[in-house]
Design a protein around this motif. Structure first.
Motif, mmCIF file in Angstrom:
data_model
loop_
_atom_site.group_PDB
_atom_site.id
_atom_site.type_symbol
_atom_site.label_atom_id
_atom_site.label_comp_id
_atom_site.label_asym_id
_atom_site.label_seq_id
_atom_site.Cartn_x
_atom_site.Cartn_y
_atom_site.Cartn_z
ATOM 1 N N ARG A 37 -3.637 -12.548 18.616
ATOM 2 C CA ARG A 37 -4.228 -11.394 17.919
ATOM 3 C C ARG A 37 -5.572 -11.005 18.529
ATOM 4 N NH1 ARG A 37 -3.081 -14.751 12.763
ATOM 5 N NH2 ARG A 37 -0.853 -14.358 12.421
ATOM 6 N N LEU A 38 -6.321 -12.009 18.988
ATOM 7 C CA LEU A 38 -7.606 -11.725 19.637
ATOM 8 C C LEU A 38 -7.408 -11.103 21.019
ATOM 9 C CD1 LEU A 38 -9.762 -14.901 18.891
ATOM 10 C CD2 LEU A 38 -10.236 -12.580 18.107
ATOM 11 N N PRO A 41 -4.948 -7.086 20.223
ATOM 12 C CA PRO A 41 -4.782 -6.645 18.839
ATOM 13 C C PRO A 41 -3.663 -5.610 18.701
ATOM 14 C CG PRO A 41 -7.110 -6.695 19.438
ATOM 15 C CD PRO A 41 -6.334 -6.915 20.705
ATOM 16 N N GLY A 42 -2.803 -5.839 17.725
ATOM 17 C CA GLY A 42 -1.720 -4.903 17.459
ATOM 18 C C GLY A 42 -0.476 -5.113 18.293
#
Length: 202
Positions: A37-38, A41-42
């Motif tokens: 996620r870091l 993102p998305g």
């Protein structure tokens, strides 16, 4: 919803291309989700659990001793993981993923690149070492690979990581190898460099 496939796993829907998250020894399918996620993102995240247990700790393939791998097992497990990626792509409607692997997971990602070059669109290899003495020879057709090594890593000698970079280049990958301060554990520089590299991919 997570489909019932050949590996226990977590899938988080998102944008393409997905990240295939491959944990280190003792991790599981949840281990690298925060890192994924870091880094992107998305982005869609596909995170399987290794199917080998070493004293109760999940791994992606067997080893005979520290730094000594069971290459027959690597080849079998790489084929199993390649099949799982195909299942997941069909189940979730995904394109070829970019692997993000740490330690044992990075070694498995490297083995996937070398043995099954069509499975991955690229890879971030965090603290990886040579998985196979005599790997396949590609063709990797310019697939991008980032290797991040630790200057004081007690597990992965610098020469070994450099040999892996050469193997991948000889197989046709476009390799960037950086040696960062620190040891085998990941730090903020790993996240920063890997996120920037992923953000620069087409």
């Amino acid at each position: 919803m997570t489909a019932a496939l050949s590996f226990q796993h977590v899938f988080e829907p998102g944008s393409e291309p997905p990240l295939l998250l491959l944990h280190g020894t003792g991790g599981d399918e949840h281990d690298l989700l925060p890192v994924g996620r870091l880094l992107a993102p998305g982005r869609a995240l596909l995170s399987p659990r290794g199917q080998v247990l070493e004293r109760g700790a999940p791994r992606f393939f067997r080893r005979l001793a520290e730094g000594v791998f069971d290459e027959v097992d690597i080849r079998r497990r790489a084929a199993d993981l390649a099949a799982f990626v195909g299942e997941a792509r069909a189940a979730y409607g995904l394109s070829a993923p970019v692997a993000v692997g740490f330690s044992n997971g990075a070694n498995m990602a490297a083995a996937l690149l070398l043995l099954h070059p069509d499975v991955l669109a690229g890879a971030v290899l965090l603290r990886a070492m040579v998985p196979l003495d005599e790997p396949g020879s590609g063709p990797l057709d310019g697939r991008p690979v980032l290797i991040l090594s630790g200057a004081m890593d007690p597990i992965v000698p610098e020469a070994n990581a450099q040999q892996l970079a050469r193997q991948l280049e000889e197989a046709g990958a476009r390799v960037r190898h950086e040696i960062l301060p620190g040891g085998h554990n990941l730090g903020q520089q790993d996240v920063t460099r890997a996120a920037a590299w992923l953000g620069g991919l087409p």
